[in-house]
Scaffold this motif. Structure first.
Motif, PDB file in Angstrom:
ATOM      1  N   LEU A   1     -29.472   8.917 -22.413  1.00  0.00           N
ATOM      2  CA  LEU A   1     -28.218   8.279 -21.489  1.00  0.00           C
ATOM      3  C   LEU A   1     -29.147   6.911 -20.414  1.00  0.00           C
ATOM      4  O   LEU A   1     -30.252   6.842 -20.270  1.00  0.00           O
ATOM      5  CB  LEU A   1     -27.811   9.775 -20.766  1.00  0.00           C
ATOM      6  CG  LEU A   1     -27.111  10.759 -20.505  1.00  0.00           C
ATOM      7  CD1 LEU A   1     -27.263  11.475 -19.682  1.00  0.00           C
ATOM      8  CD2 LEU A   1     -25.876  10.210 -22.049  1.00  0.00           C
ATOM      9  N   PRO A   2     -28.142   5.723 -20.632  1.00  0.00           N
ATOM     10  CA  PRO A   2     -29.194   4.818 -20.296  1.00  0.00           C
ATOM     11  C   PRO A   2     -28.803   5.328 -18.312  1.00  0.00           C
ATOM     12  O   PRO A   2     -28.046   5.778 -17.606  1.00  0.00           O
ATOM     13  CB  PRO A   2     -27.473   3.775 -20.522  1.00  0.00           C
ATOM     14  CG  PRO A   2     -26.280   4.374 -20.572  1.00  0.00           C
ATOM     15  CD  PRO A   2     -27.105   5.689 -21.215  1.00  0.00           C
ATOM     16  N   GLY A   3     -29.749   4.400 -18.244  1.00  0.00           N
ATOM     17  CA  GLY A   3     -30.225   4.772 -16.726  1.00  0.00           C
ATOM     18  C   GLY A   3     -29.892   3.514 -15.296  1.00  0.00           C
ATOM     19  O   GLY A   3     -30.079   3.052 -16.317  1.00  0.00           O
ATOM     20  N   LYS A   4     -30.517   3.543 -14.167  1.00  0.00           N
ATOM     21  CA  LYS A   4     -30.652   2.544 -13.853  1.00  0.00           C
ATOM     22  C   LYS A   4     -31.634   1.844 -13.885  1.00  0.00           C
ATOM     23  O   LYS A   4     -32.770   2.281 -13.726  1.00  0.00           O
ATOM     24  CB  LYS A   4     -30.347   3.294 -12.128  1.00  0.00           C
ATOM     25  CG  LYS A   4     -28.777   3.596 -11.762  1.00  0.00           C
ATOM     26  CD  LYS A   4     -28.889   4.400 -10.447  1.00  0.00           C
ATOM     27  CE  LYS A   4     -26.994   4.744 -10.646  1.00  0.00           C
ATOM     28  NZ  LYS A   4     -26.752   5.087  -9.218  1.00  0.00           N
ATOM     29  N   THR A   5     -31.850   0.578 -13.526  1.00  0.00           N
ATOM     30  CA  THR A   5     -33.301  -0.078 -13.216  1.00  0.00           C
ATOM     31  C   THR A   5     -33.459   0.317 -11.736  1.00  0.00           C
ATOM     32  O   THR A   5     -33.622   0.440 -10.524  1.00  0.00           O
ATOM     33  CB  THR A   5     -32.611  -1.422 -13.391  1.00  0.00           C
ATOM     34  OG1 THR A   5     -31.967  -1.649 -11.949  1.00  0.00           O
ATOM     35  CG2 THR A   5     -31.932  -1.778 -14.371  1.00  0.00           C
ATOM     36  N   ARG A   6     -35.055  -0.204 -11.879  1.00  0.00           N
ATOM     37  CA  ARG A   6     -35.525  -0.232 -10.649  1.00  0.00           C
ATOM     38  C   ARG A   6     -35.033  -0.313  -9.589  1.00  0.00           C
ATOM     39  O   ARG A   6     -34.826  -0.090  -8.571  1.00  0.00           O
ATOM     40  CB  ARG A   6     -37.096   0.299 -11.000  1.00  0.00           C
ATOM     41  CG  ARG A   6     -38.054   0.124  -9.750  1.00  0.00           C
ATOM     42  CD  ARG A   6     -39.495  -0.388 -10.315  1.00  0.00           C
ATOM     43  NE  ARG A   6     -40.687  -0.106  -9.094  1.00  0.00           N
ATOM     44  CZ  ARG A   6     -40.715   0.792  -9.073  1.00  0.00           C
ATOM     45  NH1 ARG A   6     -41.023   2.267 -10.203  1.00  0.00           N
ATOM     46  NH2 ARG A   6     -41.707   1.023  -7.931  1.00  0.00           N
ATOM     47  N   GLU A   7     -34.699  -2.083  -9.374  1.00  0.00           N
ATOM     48  CA  GLU A   7     -33.962  -2.221  -8.450  1.00  0.00           C
ATOM     49  C   GLU A   7     -32.473  -2.047  -8.244  1.00  0.00           C
ATOM     50  O   GLU A   7     -32.666  -1.750  -6.824  1.00  0.00           O
ATOM     51  CB  GLU A   7     -33.239  -3.808  -9.015  1.00  0.00           C
ATOM     52  CG  GLU A   7     -35.014  -5.298  -9.464  1.00  0.00           C
ATOM     53  CD  GLU A   7     -35.753  -4.221 -10.732  1.00  0.00           C
ATOM     54  OE1 GLU A   7     -35.209  -3.856 -11.654  1.00  0.00           O
ATOM     55  OE2 GLU A   7     -36.168  -4.928 -10.723  1.00  0.00           O
TER      56      GLU A   7
ATOM     57  N   ALA B   1     -32.467  -0.818  -4.578  1.00  0.00           N
ATOM     58  CA  ALA B   1     -31.173  -1.176  -3.716  1.00  0.00           C
ATOM     59  C   ALA B   1     -29.936  -0.219  -2.789  1.00  0.00           C
ATOM     60  O   ALA B   1     -29.661  -0.019  -1.920  1.00  0.00           O
ATOM     61  CB  ALA B   1     -30.143  -2.376  -4.279  1.00  0.00           C
ATOM     62  N   GLU B   2     -29.459   0.510  -4.227  1.00  0.00           N
ATOM     63  CA  GLU B   2     -28.911   2.400  -3.395  1.00  0.00           C
ATOM     64  C   GLU B   2     -29.437   2.779  -2.040  1.00  0.00           C
ATOM     65  O   GLU B   2     -29.025   3.305  -1.243  1.00  0.00           O
ATOM     66  CB  GLU B   2     -29.228   2.995  -4.947  1.00  0.00           C
ATOM     67  CG  GLU B   2     -27.378   2.274  -5.350  1.00  0.00           C
ATOM     68  CD  GLU B   2     -27.609   3.774  -6.416  1.00  0.00           C
ATOM     69  OE1 GLU B   2     -28.098   4.682  -6.207  1.00  0.00           O
ATOM     70  OE2 GLU B   2     -26.943   2.962  -7.634  1.00  0.00           O
ATOM     71  N   PHE B   3     -31.054   3.005  -2.168  1.00  0.00           N
ATOM     72  CA  PHE B   3     -31.850   3.686  -1.857  1.00  0.00           C
ATOM     73  C   PHE B   3     -31.600   2.914  -0.071  1.00  0.00           C
ATOM     74  O   PHE B   3     -32.056   3.044   0.953  1.00  0.00           O
ATOM     75  CB  PHE B   3     -33.178   3.704  -1.686  1.00  0.00           C
ATOM     76  CG  PHE B   3     -34.686   4.485  -0.799  1.00  0.00           C
ATOM     77  CD1 PHE B   3     -33.313   5.557  -0.513  1.00  0.00           C
ATOM     78  CD2 PHE B   3     -35.141   3.360  -0.421  1.00  0.00           C
ATOM     79  CE1 PHE B   3     -34.648   6.586   1.135  1.00  0.00           C
ATOM     80  CE2 PHE B   3     -36.019   4.263   0.627  1.00  0.00           C
ATOM     81  CZ  PHE B   3     -35.424   6.027   1.247  1.00  0.00           C
ATOM     82  N   ALA B   4     -31.420   0.890  -0.112  1.00  0.00           N
ATOM     83  CA  ALA B   4     -32.214   0.606   0.914  1.00  0.00           C
ATOM     84  C   ALA B   4     -30.686   0.723   1.507  1.00  0.00           C
ATOM     85  O   ALA B   4     -30.599   0.561   3.040  1.00  0.00           O
ATOM     86  CB  ALA B   4     -32.731  -0.663   0.621  1.00  0.00           C
ATOM     87  N   GLN B   5     -29.666   0.400   0.707  1.00  0.00           N
ATOM     88  CA  GLN B   5     -27.534   0.942   1.416  1.00  0.00           C
ATOM     89  C   GLN B   5     -27.368   2.574   2.188  1.00  0.00           C
ATOM     90  O   GLN B   5     -27.187   2.220   3.543  1.00  0.00           O
ATOM     91  CB  GLN B   5     -26.817   0.583   0.587  1.00  0.00           C
ATOM     92  CG  GLN B   5     -25.415   0.781   0.623  1.00  0.00           C
ATOM     93  CD  GLN B   5     -24.668  -0.071   2.134  1.00  0.00           C
ATOM     94  OE1 GLN B   5     -25.435  -0.633   1.654  1.00  0.00           O
ATOM     95  NE2 GLN B   5     -24.110   0.124   2.839  1.00  0.00           N
ATOM     96  N   ALA B   6     -28.171   2.387   1.376  1.00  0.00           N
ATOM     97  CA  ALA B   6     -27.992   4.724   2.391  1.00  0.00           C
ATOM     98  C   ALA B   6     -28.787   4.078   3.292  1.00  0.00           C
ATOM     99  O   ALA B   6     -29.077   5.232   4.407  1.00  0.00           O
ATOM    100  CB  ALA B   6     -28.866   6.084   1.264  1.00  0.00           C
ATOM    101  N   LEU B   7     -30.876   3.436   3.532  1.00  0.00           N
ATOM    102  CA  LEU B   7     -30.993   3.644   4.588  1.00  0.00           C
ATOM    103  C   LEU B   7     -30.288   3.085   5.625  1.00  0.00           C
ATOM    104  O   LEU B   7     -30.046   3.471   6.985  1.00  0.00           O
ATOM    105  CB  LEU B   7     -32.550   3.225   4.781  1.00  0.00           C
ATOM    106  CG  LEU B   7     -33.278   3.843   4.151  1.00  0.00           C
ATOM    107  CD1 LEU B   7     -34.544   2.822   3.981  1.00  0.00           C
ATOM    108  CD2 LEU B   7     -34.444   4.893   4.712  1.00  0.00           C
ATOM    109  N   ARG B   8     -29.656   2.106   5.581  1.00  0.00           N
ATOM    110  CA  ARG B   8     -28.915   0.939   6.910  1.00  0.00           C
ATOM    111  C   ARG B   8     -27.868   2.444   7.060  1.00  0.00           C
ATOM    112  O   ARG B   8     -27.131   1.792   8.013  1.00  0.00           O
ATOM    113  CB  ARG B   8     -28.619  -0.176   5.732  1.00  0.00           C
ATOM    114  CG  ARG B   8     -29.126  -0.947   5.875  1.00  0.00           C
ATOM    115  CD  ARG B   8     -28.232  -2.294   5.161  1.00  0.00           C
ATOM    116  NE  ARG B   8     -27.757  -2.626   4.196  1.00  0.00           N
ATOM    117  CZ  ARG B   8     -28.242  -2.324   3.196  1.00  0.00           C
ATOM    118  NH1 ARG B   8     -29.683  -2.608   2.614  1.00  0.00           N
ATOM    119  NH2 ARG B   8     -27.790  -2.939   1.784  1.00  0.00           N
TER     120      ARG B   8
END
Length: 144
Positions: free
Chosen positions: A72-78, A82-89
């Motif tokens: 299955l196509p996954g998400k890119t590292r970027e 970006a999702e992790f940075a948003q979750a931290l914020r």
């Protein structure tokens, strides 16, 4: 004693008569040929259970014997970063390993408030309720 035997007999008869009816309803949408084709496909792909206790399929036990599954196509590292940075914020990162609480639950004042969901009007709720009753999604009792 007699009533217990009659109850057991009634339950047994109900179970025996309901079994075939439920089985007939469950398979009514597929023909015998369709079921045989699905079985043959599962055998070719190794999707049948090999070890029932472990829940492993044949293609998981011996992957070399079966064709490779499409990845299955996954998400890119970027995207992940970006999702992790948003979750931290927003504080949506678990910080307490025991309770599983997130940072915004332990210290809500440190993070921006979430927007409240728009509440449905009384008319909307009543129309949804009547629709659910009409479609059988909600049990109706005479005592209510």
């Amino acid at each position: 004693m007699k009533s217990n035997i009659l109850s057991i007999l009634a339950i047994t008869v109900a179970a025996w008569s309901a079994g075939p009816a439920l089985a007939a309803d469950a398979g009514a949408s597929l023909t015998r040929d369709q079921v045989n084709a699905e079985l043959a496909q599962a055998q070719r792909n190794g999707d049948l259970l090999a070890h029932a206790e472990a829940g492993l399929k044949q293609n998981e036990v011996a992957p070399g014997n079966y064709p490779a599954q499409a990845a299955l196509p996954g998400k890119t590292r970027e995207q992940v970063r970006a999702e992790f940075a948003q979750a931290l914020r927003s504080g949506d990162v678990p910080v307490d390993g025991v309770t599983g609480l997130k940072a915004n639950q332990l210290a809500p004042g440190n993070y921006p408030a979430r927007a409240a969901a728009q509440a449905a009007s009384r008319d909307q709720v009543q129309s949804e309720l009547s629709s659910a009753i009409r479609h059988g999604a909600l049990p109706v009792h005479d005592s209510v």
